[in-house]
Design a protein around this motif. Structure first.
Motif, short mmCIF file in Angstrom:
data_model
loop_
_atom_site.label_atom_id
_atom_site.label_comp_id
_atom_site.label_asym_id
_atom_site.label_seq_id
_atom_site.Cartn_x
_atom_site.Cartn_y
_atom_site.Cartn_z
N ILE A 55 -4.67 -0.37 22.89
CA ILE A 55 -4.48 -0.79 24.29
C ILE A 55 -3.08 -1.35 24.50
O ILE A 55 -2.59 -2.17 23.70
CB ILE A 55 -5.55 -1.83 24.68
N ASP A 56 -2.46 -0.91 25.56
CA ASP A 56 -1.17 -1.41 26.02
C ASP A 56 -1.44 -2.47 27.08
O ASP A 56 -1.81 -2.14 28.21
CB ASP A 56 -0.34 -0.25 26.58
N ASP A 57 -1.26 -3.73 26.74
CA ASP A 57 -1.59 -4.82 27.67
C ASP A 57 -0.49 -5.12 28.67
O ASP A 57 -0.77 -5.62 29.76
CB ASP A 57 -1.94 -6.09 26.89
N ASP A 58 0.77 -4.86 28.31
CA ASP A 58 1.87 -5.28 29.19
C ASP A 58 2.55 -4.12 29.91
O ASP A 58 3.56 -4.32 30.59
CB ASP A 58 2.91 -6.09 28.40
N GLY A 59 2.02 -2.90 29.77
CA GLY A 59 2.53 -1.78 30.53
C GLY A 59 3.83 -1.19 30.03
O GLY A 59 4.46 -0.39 30.75
N ASP A 60 4.22 -1.51 28.79
CA ASP A 60 5.48 -0.95 28.28
C ASP A 60 5.27 0.32 27.47
O ASP A 60 6.18 0.81 26.81
CB ASP A 60 6.20 -1.99 27.42
N LYS A 61 4.06 0.86 27.53
CA LYS A 61 3.69 2.11 26.86
C LYS A 61 3.68 1.99 25.33
O LYS A 61 3.73 3.00 24.63
CB LYS A 61 4.59 3.26 27.31
N LEU A 62 3.60 0.77 24.84
CA LEU A 62 3.47 0.53 23.41
C LEU A 62 2.15 -0.18 23.14
O LEU A 62 1.69 -0.98 23.95
CB LEU A 62 4.63 -0.33 22.90
N LYS A 63 1.56 0.10 21.99
CA LYS A 63 0.29 -0.53 21.64
C LYS A 63 0.47 -2.02 21.40
O LYS A 63 1.33 -2.44 20.63
CB LYS A 63 -0.29 0.12 20.38
N ASP A 64 -0.35 -2.82 22.08
CA ASP A 64 -0.34 -4.26 21.88
C ASP A 64 -1.52 -4.73 21.03
O ASP A 64 -1.43 -5.78 20.38
CB ASP A 64 -0.36 -4.97 23.23
N ARG A 65 -2.62 -4.02 21.05
CA ARG A 65 -3.78 -4.42 20.25
C ARG A 65 -4.68 -3.23 20.01
O ARG A 65 -4.65 -2.22 20.75
CB ARG A 65 -4.58 -5.54 20.93
N THR A 66 -5.49 -3.35 18.97
CA THR A 66 -6.54 -2.39 18.67
C THR A 66 -7.88 -3.09 18.80
O THR A 66 -8.05 -4.20 18.29
CB THR A 66 -6.39 -1.83 17.25
N VAL A 67 -8.80 -2.46 19.51
CA VAL A 67 -10.15 -2.99 19.64
C VAL A 67 -11.09 -2.11 18.82
O VAL A 67 -11.10 -0.87 18.98
CB VAL A 67 -10.61 -3.03 21.11
N TYR A 68 -11.86 -2.73 17.94
CA TYR A 68 -12.81 -2.03 17.09
C TYR A 68 -14.20 -2.14 17.72
O TYR A 68 -14.74 -3.23 17.85
CB TYR A 68 -12.81 -2.62 15.68
N GLN A 69 -14.77 -1.00 18.10
CA GLN A 69 -16.07 -0.95 18.76
C GLN A 69 -17.05 -0.29 17.78
O GLN A 69 -16.92 0.89 17.46
CB GLN A 69 -15.94 -0.14 20.06
N ILE A 70 -18.02 -1.07 17.30
CA ILE A 70 -18.79 -0.68 16.11
C ILE A 70 -20.28 -0.75 16.37
O ILE A 70 -20.78 -1.67 17.02
CB ILE A 70 -18.43 -1.62 14.93
N MET A 71 -20.98 0.25 15.83
CA MET A 71 -22.44 0.29 15.86
C MET A 71 -22.95 0.59 14.45
O MET A 71 -22.54 1.57 13.84
CB MET A 71 -22.92 1.38 16.83
N LEU A 72 -23.83 -0.28 13.94
CA LEU A 72 -24.48 -0.04 12.65
C LEU A 72 -25.98 -0.24 12.86
O LEU A 72 -26.48 -1.36 12.81
CB LEU A 72 -23.95 -1.01 11.59
N ASN A 73 -26.69 0.84 13.08
CA ASN A 73 -28.11 0.77 13.45
C ASN A 73 -28.90 1.72 12.58
O ASN A 73 -28.73 2.94 12.65
CB ASN A 73 -28.28 1.11 14.93
N TYR A 74 -29.80 1.18 11.77
CA TYR A 74 -30.56 1.96 10.79
C TYR A 74 -32.01 2.19 11.19
O TYR A 74 -32.79 2.69 10.39
CB TYR A 74 -30.52 1.26 9.43
N GLN A 75 -32.40 1.86 12.41
CA GLN A 75 -33.80 1.91 12.79
C GLN A 75 -34.40 3.31 12.67
O GLN A 75 -35.62 3.47 12.55
CB GLN A 75 -33.99 1.41 14.22
N TYR A 76 -33.56 4.34 12.71
CA TYR A 76 -34.03 5.72 12.63
C TYR A 76 -34.62 6.03 11.25
O TYR A 76 -35.47 6.90 11.11
CB TYR A 76 -32.85 6.65 12.93
#
Length: 363
Positions: free
Chosen positions: A287-308
């Motif tokens: 994600i570019d937070d300040d609009g300078d077209k450079l990456k400012d942070r990485t967000v890790y979106q994770i799912m670990l679900n074994y119910q299956y």
């Protein structure tokens, strides 16, 4: 190679060619299957998101399909020792309904090992029970969670099975509403008595925010979520939702809403944990937070679900280990029921149970 008579050579050559053709055909099928899998993961994703492929467990009928036995995996040997850890488990509804001994063993193990792992919290991302109206399932669940709460604070949000098809929070709030957690001094805000929750805690020099809202109330809570994040810009925020990623590892419809209206707008968010669908998957967003077209942070979106998988998930839970000096968070999965690390072979291309995440929250 020793010389052979012409007849034997011809026969052997024919057999060898036939075997080679069969191998090529099989490899082709695997490659096509993986290509089709990758193509599926490339659709419907915001341009700033990178897909991490995941083990495919897409069937919606967990109790009807037998699964292969997990291959025993050696325990990880982290060096150096992590500074501290968190435990994370999700979608325990089949344990509450059918395998109560497994649920109790999971919470016992976390309680017994909290000191060894220097665990600070246990996270739960929904579906405590299978039937929100079953008093017996809530009793089984609360007995098991009480063992864990003797050693650790827990952060929990409700899943769809906890509130039923009519999204009725009465039973969930009876057991895990604001009153249940009134002795936890880290809670700084509640949304509607426990449907949403915000904890702020200082751990080893890092100020964390744990922020989440339960199933079916995400859209109505967007303003509240943004208020908590805006009021605490110095916090490194982990968000908790039940419905966020699909089985294929993409953003669900609810996930798209939350990503665009909450995650992307708040520069202090670095991780989202979820359950609901049947998979082990990670979706990263640069994600570019300040609009300078450079990456400012990485967000890790994770799912670990074994119910299956068999027996409601075979007891696998996640250990989130923090290494300040390395600037890393590592996630491993373990089953105290089978004393086994990782359901899948950690060397599989699509296995996402052993994660090493570079983070900048310790700067």
């Amino acid at each position: 190679m020793r010389k052979r008579e012409k007849k034997l050579f011809t026969s052997g050559l024919f057999i060898g060619l036939a075997v080679a053709a069969a191998v090529v055909f099989a490899l082709g099928a695997v490659i096509v299957g993986q290509q089709r899998r990758i193509k599926n993961l490339e659709t419907g994703v915001p341009s700033d998101i990178t897909i991490e492929a995941a083990a495919d467990t897409a069937s919606p009928t967990p109790e009807s399909t037998a699964q292969a036995e997990p291959s025993p995996s050696p325990a990880p040997t982290p060096e150096p020792t992590p500074d501290y850890s968190f435990f994370w488990f999700t979608d325990t509804q089949y344990y509450s309904a059918k395998y109560p001994e497994s649920l109790m063993r999971m919470t016992e193990w976390m309680a017994e090992n909290a000191a060894e792992y220097n665990a600070k919290y246990a996270f739960f991302t929904g579906d405590f029970v299978d039937d929100s109206g079953s008093g017996e399932q809530w009793r089984i669940l609360s007995d098991a969670v009480a063992v864990l709460e003797k050693e650790l604070d827990i952060f929990a949000i409700a899943g769809n099975h906890d509130v039923g098809s009519k999204v009725n929070y009465d039973n969930y709030l009876k057991y895990y509403g604001a009153k249940h957690f009134e002795e936890n001094g880290n809670v700084t805000a509640w949304y509607k008595g426990g449907i949403g929750r915000c904890d702020i805690v200082d751990i080893d020099g890092t100020r964390y925010m744990f922020l989440g809202v339960g199933y079916g109330k995400e859209a109505s809570a967007v303003s509240w979520l943004n208020e908590q994040l805006a009021a605490n810009p110095d916090c490194s925020a982990i968000l908790f939702f039940h419905d966020y990623l699909t089985t294929e590892g993409l953003l669900s419809e609810t996930g798209k809403l939350l990503y665009n209206k909450v995650v992307k707008k708040n520069s202090n968010v670095f991780m989202v944990l979820c359950g609901h669908r049947y998979n082990c998957a990670m979706l990263t967003a640069d994600i570019d937070d300040d609009g300078d077209k450079l990456k400012d942070r990485t967000v890790y979106q994770i799912m670990l679900n074994y119910q299956y998988f068999e027996e409601g998930g075979r007891g696998y839970l996640a250990i989130i280990s923090v290494y300040r000096d390395l600037g890393q968070i590592r996630i491993d999965t373990y089953s105290p029921i089978y004393d086994d690390w990782y359901y899948f072979d950690p060397d599989m291309e699509f296995a996402k149970e052993r994660l090493v995440l570079p983070v900048r929250i310790f700067d």
